[in-house]
Design an enzyme around this catalytic site. Sequence first.
Site, mmCIF file in Angstrom:
data_model
loop_
_atom_site.group_PDB
_atom_site.id
_atom_site.type_symbol
_atom_site.label_atom_id
_atom_site.label_comp_id
_atom_site.label_asym_id
_atom_site.label_seq_id
_atom_site.Cartn_x
_atom_site.Cartn_y
_atom_site.Cartn_z
ATOM 1 N N GLY A 107 -4.894 -10.490 -1.365
ATOM 2 C CA GLY A 107 -4.073 -10.161 -2.596
ATOM 3 C C GLY A 107 -3.235 -8.948 -2.527
ATOM 4 N N ALA A 159 1.225 -4.083 -6.893
ATOM 5 C CA ALA A 159 2.314 -2.871 -6.842
ATOM 6 C C ALA A 159 2.183 -1.577 -5.849
ATOM 7 C CB ALA A 159 2.839 -2.482 -8.156
ATOM 8 N N VAL A 163 -5.544 -5.955 -1.198
ATOM 9 C CA VAL A 163 -6.936 -6.364 -1.580
ATOM 10 C C VAL A 163 -7.120 -7.284 -0.239
ATOM 11 C CG1 VAL A 163 -8.825 -7.223 -2.765
ATOM 12 C CG2 VAL A 163 -6.741 -6.091 -3.868
ATOM 13 N N ASP A 203 -3.246 -5.680 -18.681
ATOM 14 C CA ASP A 203 -2.778 -6.440 -17.937
ATOM 15 C C ASP A 203 -3.507 -7.628 -17.531
ATOM 16 O OD1 ASP A 203 -0.465 -7.439 -16.132
ATOM 17 O OD2 ASP A 203 -1.289 -6.398 -14.427
#
Length: 320
Positions: free
Chosen positions: A41, A44, A48, A161
């Site tokens: 992943g 911004a 990961v 988020d």
Amino acid sequence: MAVTMLISGEEAPAPTDRRRRNDDGARIGTVESYQSLRKIGEGAFGAVSKARHLRTGEIVAIKSNRSGAGVDGAALLLQEAALLAACRGNPAVVRLLEVVRGSGMDDLHPVLEYVGPSLHDVIAARRRRGIPFTESEARRAMAQLLSGAGTMHAHGIVHRDLKPGNVLVGEHDRRLKICDLGLARSAAAPPPDAQQVDGTIGYIAPEVLLCEKDCGAAVDMWALGCIMAELVMGQSLFPEDGLCQQLINIIDLLGIPDDVSLIPVGIDAAAPSKLRDKGAKERLSAAGFDVLRGLLQYDPKDRLTAAAALGMPWLTPMDG
């Protein structure tokens, strides 16, 4: 990844950890203790990666500061690690295992439990195979997410988020876990000097789009409503248009509230809500729609809290 998987309501036991711990339970180690396997992943401020602990063989997820993000990126990762630590014990939030340092002072790496694919990927895979989520599966998923978000809110933490990409599905137990607290905020922290439109287009609450001050836990409840709709319909409730178009899309779907009825958006002020007709009628019972409608209230004061949603007939009692 099996796309026909059910989302389990059972909690799996935490893996045994034989590594040395300090007094607050955090592990002690360095980034050299891990072998990076592959990137899974990117956000911004960092990426990961799936990794393996060289001594124990445990599979984990490691977040790394994006090149060029510098001290700001490191500070955000450290802030996220602190909020994850505050969520310790919440079974619906990914566990922080430790924070390790790399080659420099601003090279920090939060180490997290490895869970599995994102809910976004699972929804997309099932859509490609033509395998929609059943109402029972959507209900199990929402019970976990509402409980997890409610516990976060009770501890003064707002995620800000929530979206399918920030929810992980356990590879083995199918439990859902909230991740990526990079935009999360503690109620104890001072409010920002200026209201920012933070979040992901398609899941941002109307009050955030309108730059209202003191946006709180209700923004997470709106996002959970969007996730619920996506589970039921198999696609995003709102297209990923610009911020202004996002607000117009919300008003077009829900009708025009009194406090924005004079905004010239080209929509009839008497237009009724279209939510029930947007794919939910065929796949969601009346009790389920009551929850969806309660989460997607335009006014945050009218929106369901996590506790209120969990107390509604659709979610109580949960069957096996």
